[in-house]
Design a protein around this motif. Sequence first.
Motif, short mmCIF file in Angstrom:
data_model
loop_
_atom_site.label_atom_id
_atom_site.label_comp_id
_atom_site.label_asym_id
_atom_site.label_seq_id
_atom_site.Cartn_x
_atom_site.Cartn_y
_atom_site.Cartn_z
N ALA A 1 14.08 83.74 51.48
CA ALA A 1 15.38 83.40 52.07
C ALA A 1 16.09 82.47 51.08
O ALA A 1 15.77 81.28 50.99
CB ALA A 1 15.20 82.72 53.42
N LEU A 2 17.03 83.02 50.34
CA LEU A 2 17.68 82.29 49.24
C LEU A 2 19.10 81.91 49.63
O LEU A 2 19.86 82.73 50.16
CB LEU A 2 17.70 83.16 47.98
N ALA A 3 19.45 80.67 49.34
CA ALA A 3 20.82 80.19 49.51
C ALA A 3 21.29 79.63 48.17
O ALA A 3 20.59 78.81 47.57
CB ALA A 3 20.90 79.12 50.59
N VAL A 4 22.45 80.09 47.70
CA VAL A 4 22.97 79.67 46.40
C VAL A 4 24.32 79.02 46.58
O VAL A 4 25.23 79.60 47.20
CB VAL A 4 23.09 80.87 45.43
N GLU A 5 24.47 77.83 46.01
CA GLU A 5 25.75 77.12 46.02
C GLU A 5 26.30 77.12 44.61
O GLU A 5 25.65 76.65 43.67
CB GLU A 5 25.57 75.70 46.53
N LEU A 6 27.50 77.68 44.44
CA LEU A 6 28.16 77.73 43.14
C LEU A 6 29.16 76.58 43.06
O LEU A 6 30.05 76.46 43.90
CB LEU A 6 28.89 79.06 42.95
N VAL A 7 29.01 75.76 42.04
CA VAL A 7 29.88 74.59 41.87
C VAL A 7 30.62 74.69 40.55
O VAL A 7 30.00 74.89 39.49
CB VAL A 7 29.06 73.28 41.92
N ASP A 8 31.93 74.58 40.61
CA ASP A 8 32.73 74.55 39.39
C ASP A 8 33.93 73.64 39.63
O ASP A 8 34.38 73.46 40.77
CB ASP A 8 33.19 75.95 38.99
N LEU A 9 34.46 73.11 38.52
CA LEU A 9 35.55 72.15 38.63
C LEU A 9 36.92 72.81 38.75
O LEU A 9 37.86 72.20 39.26
CB LEU A 9 35.53 71.23 37.40
N THR A 10 37.04 74.07 38.31
CA THR A 10 38.35 74.71 38.28
C THR A 10 38.58 75.63 39.48
O THR A 10 37.65 76.29 39.96
CB THR A 10 38.54 75.54 37.00
N GLU A 11 39.81 75.65 39.94
CA GLU A 11 40.18 76.52 41.05
C GLU A 11 40.05 77.99 40.65
O GLU A 11 39.67 78.83 41.47
CB GLU A 11 41.61 76.22 41.50
N GLU A 12 40.37 78.31 39.39
CA GLU A 12 40.28 79.70 38.92
C GLU A 12 38.85 80.22 39.03
O GLU A 12 38.62 81.34 39.50
CB GLU A 12 40.76 79.81 37.46
N ALA A 13 37.88 79.40 38.61
CA ALA A 13 36.47 79.82 38.69
C ALA A 13 36.05 80.00 40.14
O ALA A 13 35.37 80.99 40.49
CB ALA A 13 35.58 78.81 37.99
N CYS A 14 36.42 79.07 40.99
CA CYS A 14 36.03 79.16 42.40
C CYS A 14 36.65 80.38 43.07
O CYS A 14 35.99 81.08 43.86
CB CYS A 14 36.42 77.89 43.13
N SER A 15 37.90 80.67 42.76
CA SER A 15 38.56 81.85 43.32
C SER A 15 37.90 83.13 42.86
O SER A 15 37.69 84.06 43.65
CB SER A 15 40.05 81.85 42.95
N GLU A 16 37.56 83.20 41.55
CA GLU A 16 36.88 84.38 41.03
C GLU A 16 35.51 84.55 41.68
O GLU A 16 35.10 85.67 42.00
CB GLU A 16 36.73 84.28 39.51
N ALA A 17 34.78 83.44 41.85
CA ALA A 17 33.46 83.52 42.48
C ALA A 17 33.56 84.00 43.91
O ALA A 17 32.75 84.83 44.37
CB ALA A 17 32.78 82.15 42.43
N ARG A 18 34.56 83.53 44.65
CA ARG A 18 34.73 83.98 46.04
C ARG A 18 35.05 85.47 46.10
O ARG A 18 34.55 86.19 46.98
CB ARG A 18 35.82 83.16 46.71
N ARG A 19 35.87 85.94 45.17
CA ARG A 19 36.18 87.37 45.14
C ARG A 19 34.95 88.19 44.76
O ARG A 19 34.67 89.23 45.35
CB ARG A 19 37.32 87.64 44.15
N TYR A 20 34.23 87.70 43.78
CA TYR A 20 33.07 88.43 43.26
C TYR A 20 31.97 88.56 44.31
O TYR A 20 31.28 89.58 44.38
CB TYR A 20 32.54 87.71 42.01
N TYR A 21 31.80 87.54 45.13
CA TYR A 21 30.74 87.53 46.14
C TYR A 21 31.27 87.70 47.56
O TYR A 21 30.59 87.31 48.52
CB TYR A 21 29.94 86.22 46.04
N GLU A 22 32.42 88.28 47.68
CA GLU A 22 33.00 88.49 49.01
C GLU A 22 32.02 89.29 49.89
O GLU A 22 31.51 90.34 49.48
CB GLU A 22 34.32 89.24 48.90
#
Length: 259
Positions: free
Chosen positions: A97-118
Motif C-alpha cells: 500500500a504505497l502513498a506518494v507525495e510530490l513536492v515542488d516549489l513551482t506552480e507549473e510543476a504542481c499543475s503538470e503533476a496533477r494532470r499527469y496523475y489525474e
Amino acid sequence: MSSGRRMGHMSRELRSRSTAEELMDDFSQGGPELSEALRHLRRLNRIFSAAAPTLYGVKQLWAHAGKPRSLSILDVGAGSGDVNRQLLKWADKQGIALAVELVDLTEEACSEARRYYEGEPRIKVVQSDLFGLPEGRADIVTATQFLHHFGEDELPRAARCMLRASRIGVVINDIHRHWLAWAAVWLTARLLSSNRYIVHDGPLSVAKGFRSEDWKKLGQELGIPGKYYSWRPLFRFAAVIDKHQASRGDGAERNDENV
C-alpha cells in the motif's frame, strides 16, 4: 576545433561541478514554456531510464526496514513526478500500500503533476519548499535530478532536510558528471525539443552533476560512515542513506536486487 579536441576540452571542464544557473532555477520565469519543458523532460527521463536508480534505492530501504506492507514516499523537487510511475508498478507487484507525495516549489510543476496523475489516488501533489518540510513527514524521502541544483555550500543542508523529513531513509538519484553523458544529453535534447529550458538546462544539469569524490565529501559533511552511493546505468548515481544504519555507524553497502 576537432571533435577529439572538443571532447578533451569538455572533459577538463567537467572536472569540477559547474556553478552556472539553470533556467529552471529562475523563478521569475516559467509559464507555458516551463510547462512544456516538464512534458519534454518526461520523454528524456524515459530515454535515459531516470526512474531506475530511484526504484533501486527505495527497494534497498524497504528491504532494510523489513519489507513493510505499507510505505509512504515524499519526492522533493518532483517536477511532474513521472519517475514515480515505476514505484507504483513495483508496489502493485509487491502488494504494498504505497502513498506518494510530490513536492515542488513551482506552480507549473504542481499543475503538470496533477494532470499527469489525474485519477491516481495514491499520488498527492503539494506546492512547498524542501527547507520547510516537517520532521518525519514520510517513510522515505527521494530526490531525482534535484540535488545538483544546489551549490557546494547548500548541498549538505538540503540533504539534512531530506533526512529530517524521513523516518526510514533517503534516496538521492542524480547525474554522473561525465563527458559521454554530457554529449548524449546535448544531442538528445536538441533532437527531441527546441524548448529553451530543455536545450539549455539538459547539458548544464550534467555539468552540475556528481562524481565519486563529491559523494565522499557529502558523506563526510553528513557524518555518514562507509559507502552509501553506487553508480547506476545510464550515467547515474544512487545515494541511499538508511537512518538506522547511519545512527549505528553501519554504512556498508548492500545489494538486494531481488526485492
